[in-house]
Design an enzyme around this catalytic site. Structure first.
Site, PDB file in Angstrom:
ATOM      1  N   ARG A 227      -1.523   8.499   4.369  1.00  0.00           N
ATOM      2  CA  ARG A 227      -0.809   9.733   4.693  1.00  0.00           C
ATOM      3  C   ARG A 227      -1.701  10.940   4.385  1.00  0.00           C
ATOM      4  O   ARG A 227      -2.447  10.939   3.410  1.00  0.00           O
ATOM      5  CB  ARG A 227       0.477   9.845   3.874  1.00  0.00           C
ATOM      6  CG  ARG A 227       1.610   8.951   4.341  1.00  0.00           C
ATOM      7  CD  ARG A 227       2.185   9.415   5.694  1.00  0.00           C
ATOM      8  NE  ARG A 227       3.277   8.601   6.155  1.00  0.00           N
ATOM      9  CZ  ARG A 227       3.171   7.575   7.002  1.00  0.00           C
ATOM     10  NH1 ARG A 227       1.995   7.239   7.490  1.00  0.00           N
ATOM     11  NH2 ARG A 227       4.246   6.906   7.381  1.00  0.00           N
ATOM     12  N   HIS A 275      -4.187   9.758  13.765  1.00  0.00           N
ATOM     13  CA  HIS A 275      -3.080   8.922  13.255  1.00  0.00           C
ATOM     14  C   HIS A 275      -2.794   7.759  14.217  1.00  0.00           C
ATOM     15  O   HIS A 275      -1.662   7.592  14.688  1.00  0.00           O
ATOM     16  CB  HIS A 275      -1.817   9.774  13.047  1.00  0.00           C
ATOM     17  CG  HIS A 275      -0.832   9.149  12.091  1.00  0.00           C
ATOM     18  ND1 HIS A 275      -0.078   9.861  11.195  1.00  0.00           N
ATOM     19  CD2 HIS A 275      -0.467   7.851  11.888  1.00  0.00           C
ATOM     20  CE1 HIS A 275       0.703   9.066  10.495  1.00  0.00           C
ATOM     21  NE2 HIS A 275       0.487   7.821  10.909  1.00  0.00           N
TER      22      HIS A 275
HETATM   23  P1  NDP Z   1       3.619  -1.342   0.379  1.00  0.00           P
HETATM   24  O1  NDP Z   1       4.855  -0.683  -0.118  1.00  0.00           O
HETATM   25  O2  NDP Z   1       3.693  -2.767   0.808  1.00  0.00           O
HETATM   26  O3  NDP Z   1       2.466  -1.244  -0.732  1.00  0.00           O
HETATM   27  C1  NDP Z   1       2.287  -0.116  -1.525  1.00  0.00           C
HETATM   28  C2  NDP Z   1       1.228  -0.399  -2.580  1.00  0.00           C
HETATM   29  O4  NDP Z   1       0.896   0.827  -3.231  1.00  0.00           O
HETATM   30  C3  NDP Z   1       1.696  -1.358  -3.657  1.00  0.00           C
HETATM   31  O5  NDP Z   1       0.650  -2.212  -4.050  1.00  0.00           O
HETATM   32  C4  NDP Z   1       2.065  -0.421  -4.812  1.00  0.00           C
HETATM   33  O6  NDP Z   1       1.951  -0.976  -6.108  1.00  0.00           O
HETATM   34  C5  NDP Z   1       1.017   0.645  -4.631  1.00  0.00           C
HETATM   35  N1  NDP Z   1       1.441   1.898  -5.298  1.00  0.00           N
HETATM   36  C6  NDP Z   1       2.545   2.638  -5.068  1.00  0.00           C
HETATM   37  N2  NDP Z   1       2.596   3.702  -5.898  1.00  0.00           N
HETATM   38  C7  NDP Z   1       1.499   3.608  -6.691  1.00  0.00           C
HETATM   39  C8  NDP Z   1       0.983   4.393  -7.753  1.00  0.00           C
HETATM   40  N3  NDP Z   1       1.623   5.487  -8.198  1.00  0.00           N
HETATM   41  N4  NDP Z   1      -0.168   4.008  -8.334  1.00  0.00           N
HETATM   42  C9  NDP Z   1      -0.828   2.899  -7.909  1.00  0.00           C
HETATM   43  N5  NDP Z   1      -0.396   2.107  -6.903  1.00  0.00           N
HETATM   44  C10 NDP Z   1       0.745   2.456  -6.300  1.00  0.00           C
HETATM   45  O7  NDP Z   1       3.088  -0.412   1.564  1.00  0.00           O
HETATM   46  P2  NDP Z   1       2.278  -0.862   2.876  1.00  0.00           P
HETATM   47  O8  NDP Z   1       1.070  -1.597   2.457  1.00  0.00           O
HETATM   48  O9  NDP Z   1       3.187  -1.512   3.854  1.00  0.00           O
HETATM   49  O10 NDP Z   1       1.910   0.564   3.511  1.00  0.00           O
HETATM   50  C11 NDP Z   1       1.165   1.544   2.797  1.00  0.00           C
HETATM   51  C12 NDP Z   1       1.201   2.875   3.530  1.00  0.00           C
HETATM   52  O11 NDP Z   1       0.397   2.834   4.710  1.00  0.00           O
HETATM   53  C13 NDP Z   1       2.566   3.297   4.071  1.00  0.00           C
HETATM   54  O12 NDP Z   1       3.375   3.857   3.053  1.00  0.00           O
HETATM   55  C14 NDP Z   1       2.208   4.320   5.121  1.00  0.00           C
HETATM   56  O13 NDP Z   1       2.183   5.617   4.557  1.00  0.00           O
HETATM   57  C15 NDP Z   1       0.786   3.935   5.540  1.00  0.00           C
HETATM   58  N6  NDP Z   1       0.710   3.536   6.955  1.00  0.00           N
HETATM   59  C16 NDP Z   1      -0.106   4.269   7.794  1.00  0.00           C
HETATM   60  C17 NDP Z   1      -0.232   3.919   9.121  1.00  0.00           C
HETATM   61  C18 NDP Z   1      -1.170   4.647  10.028  1.00  0.00           C
HETATM   62  O14 NDP Z   1      -1.164   4.429  11.256  1.00  0.00           O
HETATM   63  N7  NDP Z   1      -2.048   5.504   9.532  1.00  0.00           N
HETATM   64  C19 NDP Z   1       0.518   2.801   9.695  1.00  0.00           C
HETATM   65  C20 NDP Z   1       1.334   2.083   8.728  1.00  0.00           C
HETATM   66  C21 NDP Z   1       1.425   2.466   7.406  1.00  0.00           C
HETATM   67  P3  NDP Z   1       2.865  -2.226  -6.579  1.00  0.00           P
HETATM   68  O15 NDP Z   1       2.295  -3.407  -5.820  1.00  0.00           O
HETATM   69  O16 NDP Z   1       2.645  -2.318  -8.008  1.00  0.00           O
HETATM   70  O17 NDP Z   1       4.269  -1.897  -6.158  1.00  0.00           O
HETATM   71  C1  OXD Z   2       3.787   4.210   9.776  1.00  0.00           C
HETATM   72  C2  OXD Z   2       2.861   5.048  10.552  1.00  0.00           C
HETATM   73  O1  OXD Z   2       4.133   4.553   8.643  1.00  0.00           O
HETATM   74  O2  OXD Z   2       2.681   4.792  11.767  1.00  0.00           O
HETATM   75  O3  OXD Z   2       4.195   3.150  10.294  1.00  0.00           O
HETATM   76  O4  OXD Z   2       2.250   5.950   9.992  1.00  0.00           O
END
Ligand code: NDP
Ligand code: OXD
Length: 312
Positions: A227, A275
């Site tokens: 993001r 994006h």
């Molecule tokens: P998940 O919820 O599966 O994973 C999130 C990870 O981040 C977990 O390992 C979590 O830790 C960790 N985390 C959360 N908060 C913290 C913190 N404060 N400190 C350290 N680690 C932290 O998310 P996804 O993998 O499915 O997706 C990640 C992001 O990718 C989405 O939120 C979205 O914003 C972005 N995205 C972007 C896209 C694009 O086209 N650019 C497309 C799709 C997604 P823990 O394992 O301990 O819970």
């Molecule tokens: C998502 C994205 O969060 O496309 O899926 O950014």
């Protein structure tokens, strides 16, 4: 009844596909004639302020996005469970982006591109993959998939998450206490975190200054595919200009679309994509949410429900 409320994507096409997958379960769009009280599920992307008005019998909010940071800020978000998109196709697309940019920076793409422009024959051998550490922030669905695709390429891998994670061939770091140690051995920093109050602005000058400096010739690299709110763009411009960072790949921005006057456009070592790292695919999205809806109607639990207290 399922209501679709999608902005900036082809809602009509998704509605047709849902109607086909769910028939005879009713599927409606905003302009259709229906009683809001009959809506049990709403499928959203960038919902407008009135999106949830009158939906008093909602069983779940289905999010087209994997990231729910914007949805969670909706001022009238109802207290129904939120199901976010988790999908092998989405993960594969994101990993394609991550692998492309990691390998590009590992092989010093910017350096050799500049040499070619200058007609300069300058032999420099990049470190082997095993001598190059990719540090992934966020070890959730997308971070874990990226690991499975980077590992066969031989990179040294480390991860940082909120709670400890054990993955074969990955050195795991967790929590604020281990953040600096994680950064200290990282050459290419990949951000796959959700945007929460704790992770906002995490890609800043202080973070960049803690990355390992002596491995990649041009300096450490950041890749942000999560993001725009994670990054401080003024800090990135400064760090790319003074050599704190060797390069950056950015798919997301503080303001999207990235304004034409953003200094990022002019940075030679900044690789900008609009994006597009991973898009939610219609066919697999319809399959996933239709199954979730039908199973929930049959009394089963919803999958991948967002924990509102954590913010992801
Ligand atoms: P998940 O919820 O599966 O994973 C999130 C990870 O981040 C977990 O390992 C979590 O830790 C960790 N985390 C959360 N908060 C913290 C913190 N404060 N400190 C350290 N680690 C932290 O998310 P996804 O993998 O499915 O997706 C990640 C992001 O990718 C989405 O939120 C979205 O914003 C972005 N995205 C972007 C896209 C694009 O086209 N650019 C497309 C799709 C997604 P823990 O394992 O301990 O819970
Ligand atoms: C998502 C994205 O969060 O496309 O899926 O950014």
């Amino acid at each position: 009844m399922l209501l679709l409320h999608l902005s900036d994507v082809d809602e009509a096409s998704w509605a047709r596909a849902f109607a086909e997958a769910l028939a005879p379960y009713p599927v409606v769009r905003r302009g259709d004639d229906f009683d809001p009280k009959d809506i049990r599920y709403i499928f959203v992307w960038k919902p407008k302020p009135d999106a949830f008005d009158g939906l008093t019998n909602l069983k779940a909010v289905l999010s087209l996005g994997a990231g729910v940071d914007a949805l969670l800020k909706h001022p009238k978000l109802p207290d129904a469970p939120i199901v976010r998109f988790v999908d092998a196709d989405l993960s594969q697309r994101m990993s394609d982006y991550v692998v492309a940019h990691v390998t590009m920076h590992h092989r010093q793409f910017s350096r050799f591109r500049d040499d070619q422009k200058a007609r300069r024959w300058s032999q420099y051998y990049p470190p082997a993959a095993g001598e190059t550490t990719v540090g992934i922030m966020g070890m959730g669905v997308l971070g874990q998939d990226a690991v499975t695709r980077l590992r066969p390429l031989g990179f040294d891998l480390r991860s940082w998450s909120r709670t400890p994670k054990a993955m074969e061939g990955v050195e795991g770091f967790a929590g604020d206490q281990q953040f600096d140690a994680f950064l200290a051995g990282t050459d290419i920093l990949v951000n796959l975190l959700p945007l929460t109050p704790q992770t906002t602005g995490i890609l800043n000058r202080k973070t960049f200054a803690k990355l390992r400096r002596d491995r990649l010739a041009g300096g450490p690299v950041i890749i942000n595919a999560a993001r725009g709110g994670h990054q401080r763009e003024a800090d990135i411009v400064a760090a790319l200009s003074d050599g704190t960072l060797g390069a950056a790949s950015l798919d997301v921005f503080e303001v999207e679309p990235l304004p034409p006057d953003s200094p990022l456009w002019d940075q030679n070592n900044c690789y900008i994509t609009p994006h597009i790292a991973a898009i939610s695919n219609e066919a697999s999205g319809v399959r996933y949410f239709s199954r979730a809806l039908m199973r929930h109607e049959a009394g089963e639990a919803l999958p991948n429900v967002v924990d509102r207290s954590r913010g992801y």
